[in-house]
Structure formats: structure tokens, C-alpha cells
Motif scaffolding. Sequence first.
Motif, PDB file in Angstrom:
ATOM      1  N   ALA A   1      -4.390   6.594  14.615  1.00 29.01           N
ATOM      2  CA  ALA A   1      -4.279   5.737  15.551  1.00 29.01           C
ATOM      3  C   ALA A   1      -4.304   4.215  14.870  1.00 29.01           C
ATOM      4  O   ALA A   1      -4.943   4.111  13.673  1.00 29.01           O
ATOM      5  N   PRO A   2      -3.942   3.212  15.395  1.00 23.79           N
ATOM      6  CA  PRO A   2      -4.183   1.885  14.449  1.00 23.79           C
ATOM      7  C   PRO A   2      -5.437   1.512  14.129  1.00 23.79           C
ATOM      8  O   PRO A   2      -6.205   1.729  14.969  1.00 23.79           O
ATOM      9  N   VAL A   3      -5.651   1.113  13.033  1.00 22.08           N
ATOM     10  CA  VAL A   3      -6.988   0.547  12.773  1.00 22.08           C
ATOM     11  C   VAL A   3      -6.763  -1.089  12.499  1.00 22.08           C
ATOM     12  O   VAL A   3      -5.980  -1.509  11.577  1.00 22.08           O
ATOM     13  N   LYS A   4      -7.442  -1.906  13.464  1.00 17.20           N
ATOM     14  CA  LYS A   4      -7.133  -3.136  13.529  1.00 17.20           C
ATOM     15  C   LYS A   4      -7.433  -4.088  12.312  1.00 17.20           C
ATOM     16  O   LYS A   4      -8.542  -3.704  11.509  1.00 17.20           O
ATOM     17  N   GLY A   5      -6.243  -4.589  11.623  1.00 14.43           N
ATOM     18  CA  GLY A   5      -6.502  -5.127  10.189  1.00 14.43           C
ATOM     19  C   GLY A   5      -6.576  -4.405   9.297  1.00 14.43           C
ATOM     20  O   GLY A   5      -6.254  -5.035   8.028  1.00 14.43           O
ATOM     21  N   GLY A   6      -6.565  -3.000   9.313  1.00  8.96           N
ATOM     22  CA  GLY A   6      -6.699  -2.143   8.254  1.00  8.96           C
ATOM     23  C   GLY A   6      -5.428  -2.213   7.498  1.00  8.96           C
ATOM     24  O   GLY A   6      -5.773  -2.129   5.897  1.00  8.96           O
ATOM     25  N   PHE A   7      -4.342  -2.198   7.861  1.00 13.42           N
ATOM     26  CA  PHE A   7      -3.071  -2.111   7.121  1.00 13.42           C
ATOM     27  C   PHE A   7      -2.897  -3.511   6.087  1.00 13.42           C
ATOM     28  O   PHE A   7      -2.458  -3.330   5.174  1.00 13.42           O
ATOM     29  N   ARG A   8      -3.066  -4.314   6.899  1.00 15.81           N
ATOM     30  CA  ARG A   8      -3.031  -5.820   6.256  1.00 15.81           C
ATOM     31  C   ARG A   8      -4.001  -5.751   4.947  1.00 15.81           C
ATOM     32  O   ARG A   8      -3.649  -6.249   3.917  1.00 15.81           O
ATOM     33  N   LEU A   9      -5.048  -5.273   5.163  1.00 15.09           N
ATOM     34  CA  LEU A   9      -6.035  -5.327   4.021  1.00 15.09           C
ATOM     35  C   LEU A   9      -5.653  -4.316   3.069  1.00 15.09           C
ATOM     36  O   LEU A   9      -5.594  -4.581   1.807  1.00 15.09           O
ATOM     37  N   LEU A  10      -5.250  -3.246   3.156  1.00 14.29           N
ATOM     38  CA  LEU A  10      -4.640  -2.234   2.345  1.00 14.29           C
ATOM     39  C   LEU A  10      -3.396  -2.857   1.713  1.00 14.29           C
ATOM     40  O   LEU A  10      -3.072  -2.604   0.524  1.00 14.29           O
ATOM     41  N   LEU A  11      -2.516  -3.650   2.277  1.00 11.47           N
ATOM     42  CA  LEU A  11      -1.300  -4.259   1.606  1.00 11.47           C
ATOM     43  C   LEU A  11      -1.718  -5.297   0.709  1.00 11.47           C
ATOM     44  O   LEU A  11      -1.163  -5.366  -0.406  1.00 11.47           O
ATOM     45  N   ALA A  12      -2.921  -6.023   1.022  1.00 12.51           N
ATOM     46  CA  ALA A  12      -3.286  -7.010  -0.008  1.00 12.51           C
ATOM     47  C   ALA A  12      -3.888  -6.266  -0.920  1.00 12.51           C
ATOM     48  O   ALA A  12      -3.697  -6.837  -2.193  1.00 12.51           O
ATOM     49  N   ILE A  13      -4.661  -5.229  -1.068  1.00  9.92           N
ATOM     50  CA  ILE A  13      -5.124  -4.609  -2.214  1.00  9.92           C
ATOM     51  C   ILE A  13      -4.033  -3.991  -2.836  1.00  9.92           C
ATOM     52  O   ILE A  13      -3.884  -4.119  -4.108  1.00  9.92           O
ATOM     53  N   GLY A  14      -2.950  -3.305  -2.241  1.00 15.10           N
ATOM     54  CA  GLY A  14      -1.876  -2.787  -3.024  1.00 15.10           C
ATOM     55  C   GLY A  14      -1.049  -4.065  -3.828  1.00 15.10           C
ATOM     56  O   GLY A  14      -0.577  -3.877  -4.888  1.00 15.10           O
ATOM     57  N   ILE A  15      -0.863  -5.161  -3.332  1.00 14.48           N
ATOM     58  CA  ILE A  15      -0.074  -5.990  -3.895  1.00 14.48           C
ATOM     59  C   ILE A  15      -0.917  -6.649  -5.092  1.00 14.48           C
ATOM     60  O   ILE A  15      -0.240  -7.009  -6.098  1.00 14.48           O
ATOM     61  N   ILE A  16      -2.235  -7.062  -5.108  1.00 19.30           N
ATOM     62  CA  ILE A  16      -3.025  -7.259  -5.979  1.00 19.30           C
ATOM     63  C   ILE A  16      -2.755  -6.115  -7.154  1.00 19.30           C
ATOM     64  O   ILE A  16      -2.803  -6.516  -8.360  1.00 19.30           O
ATOM     65  N   ASP A  17      -3.156  -5.021  -6.873  1.00 20.02           N
ATOM     66  CA  ASP A  17      -3.104  -3.694  -7.651  1.00 20.02           C
ATOM     67  C   ASP A  17      -1.810  -3.725  -8.503  1.00 20.02           C
ATOM     68  O   ASP A  17      -1.802  -3.424  -9.671  1.00 20.02           O
ATOM     69  N   THR A  18      -0.577  -3.731  -7.918  1.00 20.65           N
ATOM     70  CA  THR A  18       0.630  -3.753  -8.450  1.00 20.65           C
ATOM     71  C   THR A  18       0.784  -5.058  -9.302  1.00 20.65           C
ATOM     72  O   THR A  18       1.430  -4.769 -10.469  1.00 20.65           O
ATOM     73  N   GLY A  19       0.450  -6.060  -8.868  1.00 24.70           N
ATOM     74  CA  GLY A  19       0.569  -7.202  -9.548  1.00 24.70           C
ATOM     75  C   GLY A  19      -0.077  -7.206 -10.845  1.00 24.70           C
ATOM     76  O   GLY A  19       0.678  -7.735 -12.080  1.00 24.70           O
ATOM     77  N   THR A  20      -1.256  -6.857 -10.888  1.00 23.69           N
ATOM     78  CA  THR A  20      -2.072  -6.970 -12.172  1.00 23.69           C
ATOM     79  C   THR A  20      -1.565  -5.750 -12.989  1.00 23.69           C
ATOM     80  O   THR A  20      -1.496  -5.901 -14.201  1.00 23.69           O
TER      81      THR A  20
END
Length: 381
Positions: A193-212
Motif C-alpha cells: 500500500a502507498p507509504v506517504k512520502g516514502g517513494f520520494r525519499l527512496l527516489l532522492a536516495i537513488g538519485i544521490i547514489d547513482t550520481g555519486t
Amino acid sequence: MGTACGAHAVHDGYTDVLYVMLPLWQSELGLGYAAVGALRGLYSGAMALFQIPAGSLGDRFGAGLMLAIGTVMAAAAFPLAALGHGFLPLAAALVVGGIGASVQHPIASAVVARAYHGVRSRTALGTYNFAGDIGKMLLPAGTALLLTLLPWRTAMWALFAIGILAAIAILVATPAGHGRPAAKTLARPGTAAPVKGGFRLLLAIGIIDTGTRSGFLTFLPFLLAAKGAELPTIGLALTLIFAGGAAGKLVCAWLGARLGVLRTVLLTEGLTAIGILALLPLELEAGLALLPLIGVALNGTSSVLYGTVPELVPESRRTRAFGIFYTGTIGAGALSPIFYGLLGDWTGVTHAMLAVAAMVLATLPLAVLLNRAMRRHIAAE
């Protein structure tokens, strides 16, 4: 699962074949480094921009058909490059290849996530992620060997043939309409079920991880050259870090299923930062010995992140969620070398690497926030 892993291996292998071909194209066309970077950026940019549309088409027409079409388009980039002469035809061929390569990630990831539920989906997505690294190791190495036997334009047709065979295999192995999400699905154990704000936080982590990760790999050859490494040694170093990365995707998927997102991200990102900082003062031989361990941590986080997407969004929205996730991460991988390159021109390679290590640590508070959001969601159920 087998079809998704096979598609991932072929598509990621095609993507990394470009690292073999770019020096040849640079020499034949007399290109500068900016033009070479533009070619790589066009491929990555097309792949990032079409993630979401590709996912939507997969939902509408079925995973098998769209994966097959995408594989043919990705393969077609190579004979199109061989037939063209000049920068613009080559650029157009790579855009076609990037659009084709955009199909695989959102569709195949969603197929795997639908087949495995709950914690098992994280491990399954880690295995799928690992399959891409197998392609990265085999296809570029095979292409390099083929180029010692054939002219490059002839070798491109062999790569095209691999793609055609792979597309046929995908169609045969995948039933018509397979991979479309059900219009209505009953709740079942492990269905997110949707986790409020969870996907946006995961996406932010993924962007930083891939960029670095992209920034580190861009500057690693220059750092090693400053330590006295010659071209064969730099090639060995890249092999060591990619081998460690392949192992890391499997190991960290397993860890993520047992330790959870927070502990695994804290472990992998923390070790990545420590590894980069430790690499800077080391002599060349000691640095080479450290690279496989850095590779495990550097690439391992991605398996945990991909595997967490199904836990944050319902099944009917997963293909689109994967498309958004890959758009952000692939886009970060395309843009971050430009940022770190400007910093490197200004301050030097060592300071650029220090910035990469510092940026890695930005994922840690985000992981804590994501863990809190998931805990609040579980407590509310």
C-alpha cells in the motif's frame, strides 16, 4: 524472471559496449572530448526521458511485446552507426538505441516485482540487477575481441544479430499480454500500500547514489593515472571494481531482505564514503586491492533501492513508479559527471573525489527518514 534477467543482461551489455566504441568513433571522426561526451549523453538522455512512456506502453500492450521491440531498437543502433558517416548520423543512431534501451528497466523490473511478493521481491530484484552486470562484463569484452578480428562496421552487424535473437527469445518465452497489471487486484500478503512520502525519499536516495557512483567511476581512471597507473592497469582496475559491484548487488540484495533498508543503506553508503577516502592516499598497488571492496559497497545499494520500490507503491502503479525511479537515477548518472567535472577543473581530481564521498553521506539522513515513514505506515495498519 529468466526473461527479465536475459533482457537486462543484453540491454546493459549494449549500453556498456559504447565505452569500447567511443574511442574508435573519436579516432575515425576526429572528435573532441566534448563531442564524445555529447554522444554518450544523447544515449543516456534518450534512455532516461523515455522510461515513463515505455512503462505505460508495457502496461497497455504487454511486457513481452514491448521488451522485444525495445531490444530490436537498442540493437539497431549499431548497424545504423555502421551505415552512417559523420557525427550527426552517429548521434541519431545512439538516440534510437537509447530509446530502445529505455524499455527494459521499468517493464522488466515491474514483471519481477509482480512475480515475487514481500521480502522475496527484494531478493529477486537483486538477482535481476545482478544479471545486468553479467551483460556489462560479457558483451563489451566480446565486442573488444571481435574488433581484433573484424572491421568495426562489420562487427556492429554481429551485435545486431544478438539483439534479434534475444527479441525472438523474449517473444517465445513471454505469453501474449503477459506483464499487464490487473485492472483490479485483491489485497494479498506482501502487496504494497502507498507509504506517504516514502517513494520520494527512496527516489532522492537513488538519485544521490547513482550520481555519486557515476562521478566516482568518471574520475577513478584520472586518480589512478596520478598514482602512476598506465592504460592496462586502469583497465584492470575497472574490471576489479565492476566484479566487486556485481557481487555487491547479490550480497546487498540478500542483506536488504534480512537487515532492512535503513541498516543496509547505512552500511553500504558508509563503506562507500570510507572506501573513497581511504583510496585517495594509498599507493597504486594497495588501491587496486581495495577496489573490489569499494565496488561491493558502491553498487550494492542499488539492489536494495530497486527492491524497495514494490514495498512503497501498489501493484497497479509499479510500472510507472519504476519508470520514474529509473528516469531520476539514469538522469543523475548522465548529469553528475558534468558537475564533478567542473569541480575537478576548478579544484583538481582529489577534491572532486572528496566531494563525491561527502555527497554519498547525504543519503544517510534520507534513509533514516524513509525508515521512519515505513515504520509509521506499518504501525497505522
